[in-house]
Write a protein that holds these residues in place. Structure first.
Motif, PDB file in Angstrom:
ATOM      1  N   ASP A 215       0.777  -1.265   0.111  1.00 40.92           N
ATOM      2  CA  ASP A 215      -0.050   0.024   0.005  1.00 40.92           C
ATOM      3  C   ASP A 215       0.976   1.211  -0.057  1.00 40.92           C
ATOM      4  N   ASP A 216       2.378   1.218   0.037  1.00 40.75           N
ATOM      5  CA  ASP A 216       3.100   2.351  -0.272  1.00 40.75           C
ATOM      6  C   ASP A 216       4.319   1.701  -0.693  1.00 40.75           C
ATOM      7  N   ASP A 217       5.453   2.597  -0.713  1.00 43.48           N
ATOM      8  CA  ASP A 217       6.612   1.880  -1.355  1.00 43.48           C
ATOM      9  C   ASP A 217       7.491   1.546  -0.384  1.00 43.48           C
ATOM     10  N   SER A 218       6.912   0.976   0.742  1.00 42.42           N
ATOM     11  CA  SER A 218       7.960   0.443   2.012  1.00 42.42           C
ATOM     12  C   SER A 218       8.729  -0.775   1.397  1.00 42.42           C
ATOM     13  N   VAL A 219       8.111  -1.620   0.688  1.00 41.45           N
ATOM     14  CA  VAL A 219       8.399  -2.961   0.217  1.00 41.45           C
ATOM     15  C   VAL A 219       8.622  -3.145  -1.216  1.00 41.45           C
ATOM     16  N   GLU A 220       9.699  -3.622  -1.762  1.00 42.51           N
ATOM     17  CA  GLU A 220       9.774  -3.887  -3.094  1.00 42.51           C
ATOM     18  C   GLU A 220       9.310  -5.305  -3.548  1.00 42.51           C
ATOM     19  N   LEU A 221       8.299  -5.447  -4.650  1.00 45.03           N
ATOM     20  CA  LEU A 221       8.080  -6.677  -4.992  1.00 45.03           C
ATOM     21  C   LEU A 221       8.923  -7.573  -5.601  1.00 45.03           C
ATOM     22  N   ALA A 222       9.857  -7.017  -6.305  1.00 43.18           N
ATOM     23  CA  ALA A 222      11.024  -7.938  -7.157  1.00 43.18           C
ATOM     24  C   ALA A 222      11.542  -9.038  -6.092  1.00 43.18           C
ATOM     25  N   PRO A 223      12.178  -8.628  -5.078  1.00 47.56           N
ATOM     26  CA  PRO A 223      12.888  -9.702  -4.190  1.00 47.56           C
ATOM     27  C   PRO A 223      11.772 -10.586  -3.705  1.00 47.56           C
ATOM     28  N   ILE A 224      10.412 -10.362  -3.364  1.00 48.38           N
ATOM     29  CA  ILE A 224       9.279 -11.230  -2.814  1.00 48.38           C
ATOM     30  C   ILE A 224       9.285 -12.158  -4.242  1.00 48.38           C
ATOM     31  N   LEU A 225       8.991 -11.736  -5.254  1.00 42.81           N
ATOM     32  CA  LEU A 225       8.771 -12.673  -6.411  1.00 42.81           C
ATOM     33  C   LEU A 225       9.874 -13.569  -6.703  1.00 42.81           C
ATOM     34  N   ASP A 226      11.222 -13.004  -6.537  1.00 38.00           N
ATOM     35  CA  ASP A 226      12.331 -14.063  -6.892  1.00 38.00           C
ATOM     36  C   ASP A 226      12.745 -14.872  -5.631  1.00 38.00           C
ATOM     37  N   SER A 227      12.255 -14.760  -4.365  1.00 40.50           N
ATOM     38  CA  SER A 227      12.650 -15.415  -3.236  1.00 40.50           C
ATOM     39  C   SER A 227      11.751 -16.468  -2.652  1.00 40.50           C
ATOM     40  N   ASN A 228      10.437 -16.594  -3.555  1.00 40.23           N
ATOM     41  CA  ASN A 228       9.314 -17.404  -2.804  1.00 40.23           C
ATOM     42  C   ASN A 228       8.897 -18.280  -4.145  1.00 40.23           C
ATOM     43  N   THR A 229       7.953 -19.228  -3.926  1.00 40.79           N
ATOM     44  CA  THR A 229       7.612 -20.143  -4.898  1.00 40.79           C
ATOM     45  C   THR A 229       6.070 -19.666  -4.947  1.00 40.79           C
ATOM     46  N   PHE A 230       5.646 -19.372  -6.043  1.00 39.72           N
ATOM     47  CA  PHE A 230       4.380 -18.918  -6.668  1.00 39.72           C
ATOM     48  C   PHE A 230       3.646 -20.067  -7.481  1.00 39.72           C
TER      49      PHE A 230
END
Length: 327
Positions: A215-230
């Protein structure tokens, strides 16, 4: 001593004391109001706390409480476990080796929050080796209100339903969890200063639209996408391939709806059971093997596919003169 109810034992406990609960079903609303209390099951047991109608199953109103080894069943329209402690943002709360399930209606499973009346909630909280089930579409774990929390840790656990809103946290550790979203989103993040979100497995059921929302810019999405399994993950990208927007989607259609003119929707490996309607905008939809010609694909450069299937009709429908590039 021995007691007929959990509450009676807590009422006789002293600061930093321990209450051990034998096997059985306890139909009561339990208030943990003894500083430093350890509430745990007897060895080899998992006693069940069943909340009466319109009551919390467990209300933690002081600091440094640890709960371990329970099945906790919430009532409809009421939070199952609520942790709102102290008049300053100090102390800890720990939940381990337990299963907590909300009722239906508007009902958090575990709520860690300031209450707006001077109570701030604990500075630190840990959820370990537990199962949190949201049956209400509210949240399996909801952290908000009061001052910013120093540390929230969720490890080795399962979160199901509408898994969690995590807000106002200095240091978030979310590792090695199984997260299943069936309603709105898996993680809703806001005002998180530092975060480690890795080695989790995210799965979507019932065509839930989002895995992660920031909901703000405090967390980047790219590391989450790269470091987890979806089990399939969809993002919006700019011309350089960078993630844009504030979401990791769990389905293609909500990403298409959110993209702008000439935008790119990047579809990760997985199977997407849906019908995609593209109307008006000129967009590109690219898969894991974008840019690799069919006659050049081999085991060395060919990633797992993104598969779109709709047994009930068209997989993709384009209308209103939209221009679509698929790769």
């Amino acid at each position: 001593g021995e007691y007929d109810t959990i509450q009676a034992a807590i009422n006789d406990a002293t600061s930093d004391g321990t209450v051990v609960v034998e096997p059985g079903t306890y139909q009561e609303s339990v208030t943990a109001d003894v500083e430093g209390l350890t509430l745990k099951s007897a060895e080899g047991a998992q006693p069940t706390i069943v909340a009466p109608n319109n009551n919390k199953a467990l209300d933690v109103s002081v600091n440094n409480v640890a709960v371990s080894g329970f099945e906790i069943l919430g009532a409809d329209d009421t939070t199952a476990v609520e942790v709102t402690t102290g008049n300053v943002n100090t102390g800890t709360f720990a939940l381990s080796n337990s299963t907590v399930e909300s009722g239906e209606g508007v009902a958090n499973t575990v709520l860690i929050a300031g209450d707006g009346n001077g109570f701030q909630g604990p500075a630190e909280a840990a959820i370990e080796n537990s199962v949190l089930v949201d049956n209400s579409g509210t949240a399996a774990l909801n952290v908000f209100g009061g001052d910013t929390r120093n540390n929230i840790t969720v490890t080795g656990s399962e979160l199901r339903g509408d898994p969690g809103g995590l807000r106002g946290i200095n240091d978030l550790t979310f590792i090695n969890n199984e997260v299943t979203v069936s309603t709105e989103f898996a993680l809703d993040l806001e005002a998180v200063s530092e975060s480690t979100i890795s080695d989790n497995e995210f799965e979507s059921t019932d065509n839930a639209p989002k895995f992660v929302q920031v909901d703000d810019d405090s967390v980047e999405l790219a590391p989450i996408l790269d470091s987890n399994t979806f089990d399939g993950a969809v993002t919006l990208r700019d011309d350089a391939g960078n993630i844009t927007g504030d979401r990791i989607f769990a389905a293609i259609q909500p990403a298409v709806d959110a993209t702008s003119e000439d935008g790119t929707v990047s579809v990760g490996a997985g199977t997407y059971n849906e019908s995609v309607d593209i109307s008006g905008n000129n967009i590109s939809i690219v898969g894991p093997n974008t840019g690799v010609p069919g006659d050049e694909r081999n085991v060395d450069n060919f990633a797992s596919e993104a598969v779109l299937t709709n047994p009930d009709g068209r997989a993709i429908e384009v209308s209103n003169n939209a221009s679509v590039t698929l790769d």
